[in-house]
Design a protein around this motif. Structure first.
Motif, mmCIF file in Angstrom:
data_model
loop_
_atom_site.group_PDB
_atom_site.id
_atom_site.type_symbol
_atom_site.label_atom_id
_atom_site.label_comp_id
_atom_site.label_asym_id
_atom_site.label_seq_id
_atom_site.Cartn_x
_atom_site.Cartn_y
_atom_site.Cartn_z
ATOM 1 N N LYS A 94 0.803 -1.231 0.000
ATOM 2 C CA LYS A 94 0.000 0.000 0.000
ATOM 3 C C LYS A 94 0.830 1.273 0.000
ATOM 4 C CE LYS A 94 -4.038 -2.095 2.106
ATOM 5 N NZ LYS A 94 -4.961 -2.099 3.246
ATOM 6 N N ASP A 95 2.079 1.213 0.474
ATOM 7 C CA ASP A 95 2.914 2.425 0.500
ATOM 8 C C ASP A 95 3.267 2.925 -0.897
ATOM 9 O OD1 ASP A 95 2.964 2.446 3.269
ATOM 10 O OD2 ASP A 95 4.902 1.418 3.398
ATOM 11 N N PHE A 96 3.336 2.002 -1.860
ATOM 12 C CA PHE A 96 3.760 2.401 -3.202
ATOM 13 C C PHE A 96 2.729 2.005 -4.256
ATOM 14 C CE2 PHE A 96 7.777 2.508 -0.869
ATOM 15 C CZ PHE A 96 8.244 3.764 -1.237
ATOM 16 N N PHE A 97 2.885 0.864 -4.912
ATOM 17 C CA PHE A 97 2.035 0.536 -6.060
ATOM 18 C C PHE A 97 0.695 -0.113 -5.701
ATOM 19 C CE2 PHE A 97 6.311 0.715 -7.985
ATOM 20 C CZ PHE A 97 6.051 1.695 -8.939
ATOM 21 N N ASN A 98 0.537 -0.589 -4.483
ATOM 22 C CA ASN A 98 -0.721 -1.183 -4.030
ATOM 23 C C ASN A 98 -1.276 -2.147 -5.078
ATOM 24 O OD1 ASN A 98 -2.913 -1.749 -2.445
ATOM 25 N ND2 ASN A 98 -3.786 0.312 -2.501
ATOM 26 N N ALA A 99 -0.442 -3.116 -5.434
ATOM 27 C CA ALA A 99 -0.754 -4.033 -6.539
ATOM 28 C C ALA A 99 -1.990 -4.888 -6.289
ATOM 29 C CB ALA A 99 0.453 -4.928 -6.826
ATOM 30 N N GLU A 100 -2.335 -5.125 -5.047
ATOM 31 C CA GLU A 100 -3.537 -5.920 -4.773
ATOM 32 C C GLU A 100 -4.801 -5.143 -5.159
ATOM 33 O OE1 GLU A 100 -5.775 -8.126 -1.057
ATOM 34 O OE2 GLU A 100 -3.602 -7.837 -0.961
ATOM 35 N N ALA A 101 -4.863 -3.873 -4.786
ATOM 36 C CA ALA A 101 -6.040 -3.053 -5.106
ATOM 37 C C ALA A 101 -6.016 -2.545 -6.544
ATOM 38 C CB ALA A 101 -6.138 -1.876 -4.141
ATOM 39 N N PHE A 102 -4.809 -2.321 -7.082
ATOM 40 C CA PHE A 102 -4.652 -1.783 -8.448
ATOM 41 C C PHE A 102 -3.679 -2.674 -9.215
ATOM 42 C CE2 PHE A 102 -5.600 1.749 -5.599
ATOM 43 C CZ PHE A 102 -6.729 2.287 -6.212
ATOM 44 N N PRO A 103 -4.148 -3.836 -9.670
ATOM 45 C CA PRO A 103 -3.251 -4.831 -10.273
ATOM 46 C C PRO A 103 -2.680 -4.450 -11.636
ATOM 47 C CG PRO A 103 -5.533 -5.557 -10.413
ATOM 48 C CD PRO A 103 -5.534 -4.318 -9.590
ATOM 49 N N LYS A 104 -3.274 -3.481 -12.301
ATOM 50 C CA LYS A 104 -2.813 -3.107 -13.651
ATOM 51 C C LYS A 104 -2.547 -1.607 -13.730
ATOM 52 C CE LYS A 104 -3.774 -7.273 -15.248
ATOM 53 N NZ LYS A 104 -2.722 -8.230 -15.383
ATOM 54 N N ALA A 105 -1.548 -1.253 -14.518
ATOM 55 C CA ALA A 105 -1.317 0.127 -14.945
ATOM 56 C C ALA A 105 -1.453 0.119 -16.458
ATOM 57 C CB ALA A 105 0.064 0.615 -14.526
ATOM 58 N N THR A 106 -1.894 1.229 -17.025
ATOM 59 C CA THR A 106 -2.056 1.288 -18.481
ATOM 60 C C THR A 106 -1.476 2.580 -19.032
ATOM 61 O OG1 THR A 106 -4.251 2.308 -18.337
ATOM 62 C CG2 THR A 106 -4.165 -0.107 -18.454
ATOM 63 N N PHE A 107 -1.070 2.503 -20.292
ATOM 64 C CA PHE A 107 -0.693 3.692 -21.057
ATOM 65 C C PHE A 107 -1.450 3.624 -22.371
ATOM 66 C CE2 PHE A 107 1.778 5.886 -24.319
ATOM 67 C CZ PHE A 107 1.814 7.150 -23.773
ATOM 68 N N LYS A 108 -2.241 4.663 -22.636
ATOM 69 C CA LYS A 108 -2.999 4.748 -23.885
ATOM 70 C C LYS A 108 -2.645 6.078 -24.537
ATOM 71 C CE LYS A 108 -6.848 2.044 -22.018
ATOM 72 N NZ LYS A 108 -6.669 0.815 -22.704
ATOM 73 N N SER A 109 -2.080 5.992 -25.733
ATOM 74 C CA SER A 109 -1.614 7.216 -26.394
ATOM 75 C C SER A 109 -2.769 7.990 -27.010
ATOM 76 C CB SER A 109 -0.595 6.878 -27.475
ATOM 77 O OG SER A 109 -1.241 6.226 -28.553
ATOM 78 N N SER A 110 -2.549 9.298 -27.135
ATOM 79 C CA SER A 110 -3.500 10.157 -27.833
ATOM 80 C C SER A 110 -2.916 10.664 -29.148
ATOM 81 C CB SER A 110 -3.912 11.334 -26.945
ATOM 82 O OG SER A 110 -2.773 12.037 -26.491
ATOM 83 N N ARG A 111 -1.566 10.704 -29.251
ATOM 84 C CA ARG A 111 -0.951 11.094 -30.528
ATOM 85 C C ARG A 111 0.532 10.755 -30.542
ATOM 86 N NH1 ARG A 111 1.372 16.709 -30.732
ATOM 87 N NH2 ARG A 111 1.281 17.453 -28.603
#
Length: 192
Positions: A94-111
């Protein structure tokens, strides 16, 4: 005269077909064995901590003629690896990436931003810990080649940006642990 007309029609049809072929965007699948998402952060203002995420997937769409494209990458936050199990566990918590609550990160480009025929930057939305911020990934290198083993075109490059972790709600240790985190992304994607 007839041969000239026929030759002109054939030439025009050929050029039109080539133009259509170049106008269509191509889709590329991220090659996870040649794609790495790493981070660098100062450790109390002294040495640099580094880590990477071992599981990632996604696609790139690129239209070289129109100089447009898109990227959609998903990162498994539990796949973090620094080489030290205890540190990995703390970063997943929970101090940093909190992978249990937020298992994914995403990057979606706009241009995509081009410099001549080369991609020089990609602008998009990074979602981390349920918060989204627009970031610009600068290309240090970009190129495409015909992979002799896969018999397909592969495009890729080295991209980087610096984010402020507090903007994503990651405030543990501030200001002693610096706010700036450098993201370095090495990407290769195979034409489908």
């Amino acid at each position: 005269m007839t041969r000239t007309v026929i030759a002109s029609v054939v030439t025009a049809a050929t050029l039109a077909a080539v133009g259509v072929a170049h106008a269509a965007p191509a889709t590329y699948a991220i090659d996870p064995t040649h794609t790495f998402v790493t981070f660098e952060a100062k450790h109390f203002g002294t040495s640099t901590n580094r880590g990477r995420f071992d599981k990632k997937s996604g696609t790139v769409t690129l239209d070289k003629a129109a100089k447009t494209g898109s990227v959609d990458i998903t990162i498994d936050m539990a796949s973090i690896s620094t080489g030290t199990a205890n540190f990995d566990g703390h970063l997943k918590g929970k101090d940093f990436f909190n992978a249990e609550a937020f298992p994914k990160a995403t990057f979606k480009s706009s241009r995509f931003i081009f410099d001549g025929d080369k991609v020089s930057a990609v602008v998009g939305d990074l979602t981390l810990l349920g918060k989204t911020q627009t970031v610009t990934l600068s290309a240090n290198h970009f190129g495409c080649y015909d992979n002799p083993m896969l018999k397909r075109e592969v495009c890729g490059g080295d991209f980087e940006t610096t984010i402020q972790r507090e903007k994503f709600g990651m405030t543990y240790g501030l200001p002693f642990i610096p706010n700036d985190v450098k993201l370095v992304i090495q990407v290769e994607a195979v034409k489908q």
